[in-house]
Design an enzyme around this catalytic site. Structure first.
Site, PDB file in Angstrom:
ATOM      1  N   CYS A 185       0.834  -1.209   0.000  1.00  0.00           N
ATOM      2  CA  CYS A 185       0.000   0.000   0.000  1.00  0.00           C
ATOM      3  C   CYS A 185       0.873   1.264   0.000  1.00  0.00           C
ATOM      4  CB  CYS A 185      -0.962  -0.065   1.184  1.00  0.00           C
ATOM      5  SG  CYS A 185      -2.466   0.899   1.001  1.00  0.00           S
ATOM      6  N   HIS A 186       0.691   2.138   0.998  1.00  0.00           N
ATOM      7  CA  HIS A 186       1.467   3.371   1.088  1.00  0.00           C
ATOM      8  C   HIS A 186       2.886   3.144   1.592  1.00  0.00           C
ATOM      9  CE1 HIS A 186      -2.523   5.193   0.706  1.00  0.00           C
ATOM     10  NE2 HIS A 186      -1.908   6.324   0.417  1.00  0.00           N
TER      11      HIS A 186
END
Length: 174
Positions: A107-108
């Site tokens: 993800c991030h």
């Protein structure tokens, strides 16, 4: 299960972490027999998730040595934006990468290897909103549930966790 017996993996923690992306790998690695060390900026501190669920660090980034680890798993959420501000965190990620050890991010969490300067020319994925950041850092971005380039393993979001963990465990098993 003891398929990862003898392996030691750091799972990073910081405030605003994504619950699923932290707990699923932490528990799954322990189930597979790995020793899991939760590492954050400060040892023995509780860090709240995006929803407020606390997780406690076992060690500080600066206390860990790449030579004593088999890899790292970096969860997403907003935590990676805090993690990448730590020189010790980035130094550990760079050292693990240079030693060919696991650097897994979801993800991030792509922000951490971006700031560590290890993505240029490497295939990787991330949450779509940081695709431009990944590409600008030199990554060859792919929209796939699991992307592996050597010792780098990445996934897009919590829905990709089963593929992410299968990729991590396969890498660690050799």
């Amino acid at each position: 299960m003891s398929q990862l017996k003898g392996k030691t993996i750091a799972v990073f923690i910081e405030q605003q972490y994504n619950e699923q992306e932290f707990w699923y790998p932490k528990i799954r690695l322990a189930e597979a027999g790995a020793t899991v060390i939760v590492a954050g900026p400060v040892a023995n501190r509780e860090y709240p998730s995006k929803a407020g669920l606390p997780a406690k660090s076992d060690a500080a980034f600066g206390e860990l040595k790449a030579a004593e680890l088999d890899g790292v798993v970096i969860p997403g959420g907003f935590a990676p934006d805090y993690m990448r501000r730590s020189k010790e965190c980035l130094a550990l990620v760079r050292a693990l990468h240079e030693q060919g050890k696991l650097v897994a991010f979801i993800c991030h969490a792509g922000w951490v290897p971006i700031s560590a300067g290890i993505l240029k020319g490497k295939k990787a994925t991330s949450y779509a909103s940081i695709k431009d950041d990944m590409v600008n850092a030199g990554a060859l971005w792919e929209d796939s549930s699991l992307v592996r380039d050597g010792n780098l393993i990445s996934s897009r979001n919590p829905q990709d966790l089963p593929d992410f963990m299968r990729g991590i465990i396969a890498f660690l098993k050799g």
